[in-house]
Design a protein around this motif. Structure first.
Motif, PDB file in Angstrom:
ATOM      1  N   LEU A 224       0.822  -1.220   0.000  1.00  0.00           N
ATOM      2  CA  LEU A 224       0.000   0.000   0.000  1.00  0.00           C
ATOM      3  C   LEU A 224       0.851   1.263   0.000  1.00  0.00           C
ATOM      4  CD1 LEU A 224      -2.885  -1.031   2.397  1.00  0.00           C
ATOM      5  CD2 LEU A 224      -2.936  -0.798  -0.082  1.00  0.00           C
ATOM      6  N   ASN A 225       1.962   1.248   0.715  1.00  0.00           N
ATOM      7  CA  ASN A 225       2.819   2.440   0.698  1.00  0.00           C
ATOM      8  C   ASN A 225       3.266   2.758  -0.722  1.00  0.00           C
ATOM      9  OD1 ASN A 225       2.788   3.224   3.344  1.00  0.00           O
ATOM     10  ND2 ASN A 225       4.510   1.908   3.920  1.00  0.00           N
ATOM     11  N   ILE A 226       3.597   1.716  -1.458  1.00  0.00           N
ATOM     12  CA  ILE A 226       4.052   1.924  -2.838  1.00  0.00           C
ATOM     13  C   ILE A 226       2.880   2.342  -3.731  1.00  0.00           C
ATOM     14  CG2 ILE A 226       5.026   0.750  -4.869  1.00  0.00           C
ATOM     15  CD1 ILE A 226       7.148   1.193  -2.774  1.00  0.00           C
ATOM     16  N   THR A 227       1.734   1.660  -3.610  1.00  0.00           N
ATOM     17  CA  THR A 227       0.629   1.990  -4.520  1.00  0.00           C
ATOM     18  C   THR A 227       0.041   3.371  -4.188  1.00  0.00           C
ATOM     19  OG1 THR A 227      -0.878   0.692  -3.151  1.00  0.00           O
ATOM     20  CG2 THR A 227       0.009  -0.390  -5.099  1.00  0.00           C
ATOM     21  N   ARG A 228       0.135   3.782  -2.941  1.00  0.00           N
ATOM     22  CA  ARG A 228      -0.334   5.143  -2.604  1.00  0.00           C
ATOM     23  C   ARG A 228       0.554   6.196  -3.248  1.00  0.00           C
ATOM     24  NH1 ARG A 228      -2.182   3.446   3.567  1.00  0.00           N
ATOM     25  NH2 ARG A 228      -4.148   2.568   2.815  1.00  0.00           N
ATOM     26  N   LEU A 229       1.843   5.922  -3.276  1.00  0.00           N
ATOM     27  CA  LEU A 229       2.750   6.861  -3.944  1.00  0.00           C
ATOM     28  C   LEU A 229       2.458   6.909  -5.446  1.00  0.00           C
ATOM     29  CD1 LEU A 229       5.227   8.665  -4.254  1.00  0.00           C
ATOM     30  CD2 LEU A 229       6.681   6.652  -3.905  1.00  0.00           C
TER      31      LEU A 229
ATOM     32  N   CYS B 140       8.177  14.570  -3.158  1.00  0.00           N
ATOM     33  CA  CYS B 140       8.877  14.530  -1.874  1.00  0.00           C
ATOM     34  C   CYS B 140       8.771  13.115  -1.288  1.00  0.00           C
ATOM     35  CB  CYS B 140       8.260  15.574  -0.937  1.00  0.00           C
ATOM     36  SG  CYS B 140       8.806  15.410   0.750  1.00  0.00           S
ATOM     37  N   VAL B 141       7.582  12.503  -1.409  1.00  0.00           N
ATOM     38  CA  VAL B 141       7.415  11.132  -0.900  1.00  0.00           C
ATOM     39  C   VAL B 141       8.263  10.162  -1.744  1.00  0.00           C
ATOM     40  CG1 VAL B 141       5.775   9.277  -0.404  1.00  0.00           C
ATOM     41  CG2 VAL B 141       5.146  11.643   0.047  1.00  0.00           C
ATOM     42  N   ALA B 142       8.349  10.410  -3.043  1.00  0.00           N
ATOM     43  CA  ALA B 142       9.196   9.552  -3.888  1.00  0.00           C
ATOM     44  C   ALA B 142      10.657   9.635  -3.420  1.00  0.00           C
ATOM     45  CB  ALA B 142       9.080   9.976  -5.349  1.00  0.00           C
ATOM     46  N   GLU B 143      11.112  10.849  -3.119  1.00  0.00           N
ATOM     47  CA  GLU B 143      12.499  11.022  -2.647  1.00  0.00           C
ATOM     48  C   GLU B 143      12.725  10.265  -1.336  1.00  0.00           C
ATOM     49  OE1 GLU B 143      14.117  15.099  -2.477  1.00  0.00           O
ATOM     50  OE2 GLU B 143      12.600  15.607  -3.961  1.00  0.00           O
ATOM     51  N   LEU B 144      11.765  10.398  -0.419  1.00  0.00           N
ATOM     52  CA  LEU B 144      11.912   9.724   0.883  1.00  0.00           C
ATOM     53  C   LEU B 144      11.915   8.210   0.706  1.00  0.00           C
ATOM     54  CD1 LEU B 144       9.530  11.987   3.010  1.00  0.00           C
ATOM     55  CD2 LEU B 144      12.001  11.750   3.331  1.00  0.00           C
ATOM     56  N   THR B 145      11.049   7.716  -0.189  1.00  0.00           N
ATOM     57  CA  THR B 145      11.000   6.270  -0.448  1.00  0.00           C
ATOM     58  C   THR B 145      12.356   5.792  -0.962  1.00  0.00           C
ATOM     59  OG1 THR B 145       8.673   6.506  -1.012  1.00  0.00           O
ATOM     60  CG2 THR B 145       9.719   4.470  -1.713  1.00  0.00           C
TER      61      THR B 145
ATOM     62  N   LEU C  63       3.752  11.292   5.656  1.00  0.00           N
ATOM     63  CA  LEU C  63       3.431  11.981   4.395  1.00  0.00           C
ATOM     64  C   LEU C  63       2.828  11.063   3.329  1.00  0.00           C
ATOM     65  CD1 LEU C  63       6.465  14.424   4.016  1.00  0.00           C
ATOM     66  CD2 LEU C  63       4.075  15.038   4.469  1.00  0.00           C
ATOM     67  N   THR C  64       3.036   9.751   3.440  1.00  0.00           N
ATOM     68  CA  THR C  64       2.481   8.872   2.392  1.00  0.00           C
ATOM     69  C   THR C  64       0.957   8.981   2.330  1.00  0.00           C
ATOM     70  OG1 THR C  64       4.395   7.429   2.459  1.00  0.00           O
ATOM     71  CG2 THR C  64       2.388   6.501   1.521  1.00  0.00           C
ATOM     72  N   PRO C  65       0.219   8.753   3.431  1.00  0.00           N
ATOM     73  CA  PRO C  65      -1.243   8.928   3.319  1.00  0.00           C
ATOM     74  C   PRO C  65      -1.632  10.366   3.014  1.00  0.00           C
ATOM     75  CG  PRO C  65      -0.594   8.521   5.623  1.00  0.00           C
ATOM     76  CD  PRO C  65       0.620   8.282   4.781  1.00  0.00           C
ATOM     77  N   ILE C  66      -0.875  11.319   3.569  1.00  0.00           N
ATOM     78  CA  ILE C  66      -1.261  12.726   3.377  1.00  0.00           C
ATOM     79  C   ILE C  66      -1.082  13.155   1.918  1.00  0.00           C
ATOM     80  CG2 ILE C  66      -0.455  15.080   3.912  1.00  0.00           C
ATOM     81  CD1 ILE C  66      -0.592  14.331   6.823  1.00  0.00           C
ATOM     82  N   ALA C  67       0.013  12.728   1.305  1.00  0.00           N
ATOM     83  CA  ALA C  67       0.231  13.102  -0.103  1.00  0.00           C
ATOM     84  C   ALA C  67      -0.833  12.459  -0.985  1.00  0.00           C
ATOM     85  CB  ALA C  67       1.625  12.668  -0.553  1.00  0.00           C
ATOM     86  N   LYS C  68      -1.161  11.202  -0.682  1.00  0.00           N
ATOM     87  CA  LYS C  68      -2.157  10.511  -1.518  1.00  0.00           C
ATOM     88  C   LYS C  68      -3.508  11.195  -1.393  1.00  0.00           C
ATOM     89  CE  LYS C  68      -5.196   7.035  -2.510  1.00  0.00           C
ATOM     90  NZ  LYS C  68      -6.658   7.128  -2.261  1.00  0.00           N
ATOM     91  N   LEU C  69      -3.946  11.472  -0.184  1.00  0.00           N
ATOM     92  CA  LEU C  69      -5.295  12.040  -0.049  1.00  0.00           C
ATOM     93  C   LEU C  69      -5.354  13.479  -0.573  1.00  0.00           C
ATOM     94  CD1 LEU C  69      -5.981  14.146   2.622  1.00  0.00           C
ATOM     95  CD2 LEU C  69      -5.291  12.109   3.842  1.00  0.00           C
TER      96      LEU C  69
END
Ligand SMILES: Cc1cc2nc3c(=O)[nH]c(=O)nc-3n(C[C@H](O)[C@H](O)[C@H](O)COP(=O)(O)OP(=O)(O)OC[C@H]3O[C@@H](n4cnc5c(N)ncnc54)[C@H](O)[C@@H]3O)c2cc1C
Length: 559
Positions: A292-297, A354-359, A378-384
């Motif tokens: 889910l972390n990956i698919t949310r990104l 930014c989430v891609a960089e952190l990942t 930030l993963t859920p926050i960026a997605k929503l």
């Protein structure tokens, strides 16, 4: 009809990498010149395909849809799914360009995720949601690679991360059941073990996208396990047997959906599907969170890429379309409307990347503890945040075309219909807002506030300095609200979670864009990112409110 009848020239797209100032400027700031030299050929290739061949194919096959053939002529159950030519072509391009492989090959080290998602950003809008199976494939590859299950990793990883279209496999994730996609702990699928058969799954999966995938990760409850999410385990399944027949499962039907129509999303019955546990025989919901972390990104980047596509078309159209004596691009009110949308795109872009960089940092073991915490928050926050932005932006984009925006063969309505899914799958806005609250936990917003301080410390331009103070004050207010509600009662905290999460997302996106704007002023002598961040903040960054719960209940109970 008179031969002089007016016909409107349609908006045209060029190379989507060359034309995307936001993407180019971000990459110039983030990648070193050596990394840029490595990345550029693929960016230019995909940019050309995205503005040319793929978009042409997409237009030409607009009316085609995937087809499910359940029986062959002789009465055998085959459940074959025929996808459209664009999907077949997209699969080849995706494999060759390494859209899944890149972070596993890691040619740019911790920046490999940045390159991957820059390519995904170009690839997504003209490929009719083929990014969905790719996202799940990436999620499955990451999960298997982190799982410590050497047998499964050896079996599937070389395929999931292959650049050879003939070897490439895609993966699915089967979680949602009729009992719930948010509350997956209620799942009813049972896993049975028999010494002679191994594990077999029995149950019904209610939404399984890209059912063309060769493997999937799924949840099932081993017989005798406790109810709830902890009693579920994560299993690996292959969808076809050695003869290419459905592997003890039936595809009951394909969903008839508002959008994502090229994506075959099925209802499945598992009738003793052979399965292998990926890890322990419990805690499956936690185990599948890596997927889910990956698919949310991926969803956040897809949402951003759709905004970009809509705006590229709307800006091109505004230059062509004449009303009341001049082009729309010269009408102050039309300019005001599109500027507000462009600002949303630019801020959403910074947040998703930014989430891609952190990942990428985490995957290369180059992340500090606080960067890991930021990634989790930030993963859920960026997605929503980006999902909500894309629906709002694309609705306005359609209106910016007037009646043409409502007409199917312009290709525009499809953008809005597809975008609507981003706020539903991989966790709805509300579910992710609650997840963000859990991620923030007792530590509160301190890690995010510290990071915002770092981002804004280099800001010099006077309007950016004033804006920085506003962003920091809004985050302070969000933290105060959080502390106050946590001390009061859970219902108020829950009721405000969505406004809170969106405020945090918008504040942090504004900080990222302000940092970029300062860089762009200094290094590129370009004021457009500055214009974007000022406008984005005007659109609103603090959405926190405290409506009366009892009055809200009155409105919902109204009959
Ligand atoms: C096109 C498409 C493809 C999909 N593909 C897949 C797939 O491949 N694999 C897969 O597993 N799933 C897939 N899904 C399913 C998707 O993930 C779920 O639909 C989604 O998670 C929501 O679950 P649900 O439909 O059961 O809605 P529910 O969980 O019933 O939610 C209904 C509403 O209640 C809200 N809600 C729920 N809980 C709370 C709460 N505690 N507080 C406040 N509000 C709440 C939600 O926000 C939502 O608005 C797909 C869905 C779509 C539309």
């Amino acid at each position: 009809m008179s031969s002089s009848a007016f016909t409107q020239s349609p908006p045209r797209l060029g190379n989507q990498y060359a034309d995307d100032r936001v993407l180019r400027s971000y990459l110039a700031r983030t990648l070193s010149p050596e990394e840029m030299a490595l990345a550029r050929p693929a960016l230019e290739r995909l940019g050309a395909l995205a503005g040319g061949e793929l978009t042409e194919m997409q237009r030409a096959e607009r009316a085609l849809e995937p087809r499910l053939e359940q029986w062959d002529a002789w009465g055998n159950r085959v459940d074959r799914i025929e996808v459209t030519p664009l999907w077949r072509h997209a699969e080849e391009i995706a494999a060759r360009e390494g859209l899944v492989a890149l972070p596993y090959e890691a040619p740019l080290g911790r920046h490999s995720r940045v390159l991957q998602f820059a390519l995904v950003h170009l690839f997504t809008p003209p490929t009719d949601v083929y990014a969905c199976p790719l996202a799940m494939t990436d999620g499955a590859a990451r999960t298997l690679s982190d799982s410590g299950n050497a047998m499964l990793a050896e079996r599937a990883l070389p395929r999931l991360t292959s650049r050879d279209p003939a070897l490439f496999w895609t993966g699915g994730q089967w979680m949602t059941e009729a009992t719930g996609g948010s509350d997956v702990g209620r799942a009813e699928t049972v896993a049975r073990f028999r010494p002679d058969e191994g594990w077999r799954l029995y149950g019904r999966k209610w939404f399984t996208s890209a059912i063309t995938s060769q493997m999937a990760l799924t949840l099932a409850r081993p017989e005798g396990n406790a109810p709830g999410g902890k009693g579920l385990a994560m299993f690996y399944v292959e969808t076809r047997d050695a003869d290419g027949r459905p592997n003890h499962l039936t595809v009951d039907r394909l969903k008839d959906k508002l959008g994502t129509r090229k994506l075959p999303t099925a209802e499945l019955t598992l009738e003793g599907t052979p399965a292998i546990p990926v890890g322990e025989l419990a805690n499956g919901v936690r185990a599948i969170s890596t997927v889910l972390n990956i698919t949310r990104l991926w969803t956040a980047v897809a949402a951003v890429s759709y905004m970009r596509r809509g705006l590229a078309l709307a800006r091109a159209y505004a230059r062509e379309r004449i009303a009341f004596g001049s082009a729309l691009a010269q009408k102050p009110l039309h300019v005001d409307t599109l500027a507000a949308l462009q600002a949303e795109y630019e801020a959403g872009f910074q947040l998703a990347f930014c989430v891609a960089e952190l990942t990428g940092r985490i995957e290369c073991d180059a992340a500090s503890e606080s960067q890991r915490t930021l990634h989790r928050i930030l993963t859920p926050i960026a997605k929503l945040t980006t999902a909500r932005q894309s629906v709002a932006v694309l609705s306005e984009v359609l209106e910016a075309f007037g009646g043409a925006g409502y007409v199917e063969d312009t290709g525009l309505p499809m953008l809005l219909r597809d975008a609507q899914v981003y706020s539903i799958w991989e966790g709805t806005t509300n579910v992710l807002a609650l997840d963000a609250l859990r991620a923030i936990g007792a530590g509160g917003l301190a890690p995010l506030q510290r990071e915002t301080g770092f981002l804004l410390e280099g800001v010099r331009e006077s309007r950016l300095v004033a804006l920085s103070a506003r962003i920091q004050a809004a985050l302070e207010a969000a933290q105060d609200w959080l502390g106050h509600q946590a001390a009061r009662d859970d219902a108020r905290l829950e009721a405000g979670a969505r406004r809170f999460a969106l405020s945090v997302g918008r504040c942090f996106a504004a900080a990222l864009l302000a940092r970029h704007a300062q860089w762009s002023l200094e290094q590129e002598n370009d004021r457009r990112a500055l214009a974007a961040v000022l406008r984005f903040a005007q659109n609103g960054i603090n959405l926190i409110g405290d409506p009366d719960l009892e009055l809200s209940q009155l409105l919902v109970d109204d009959k």
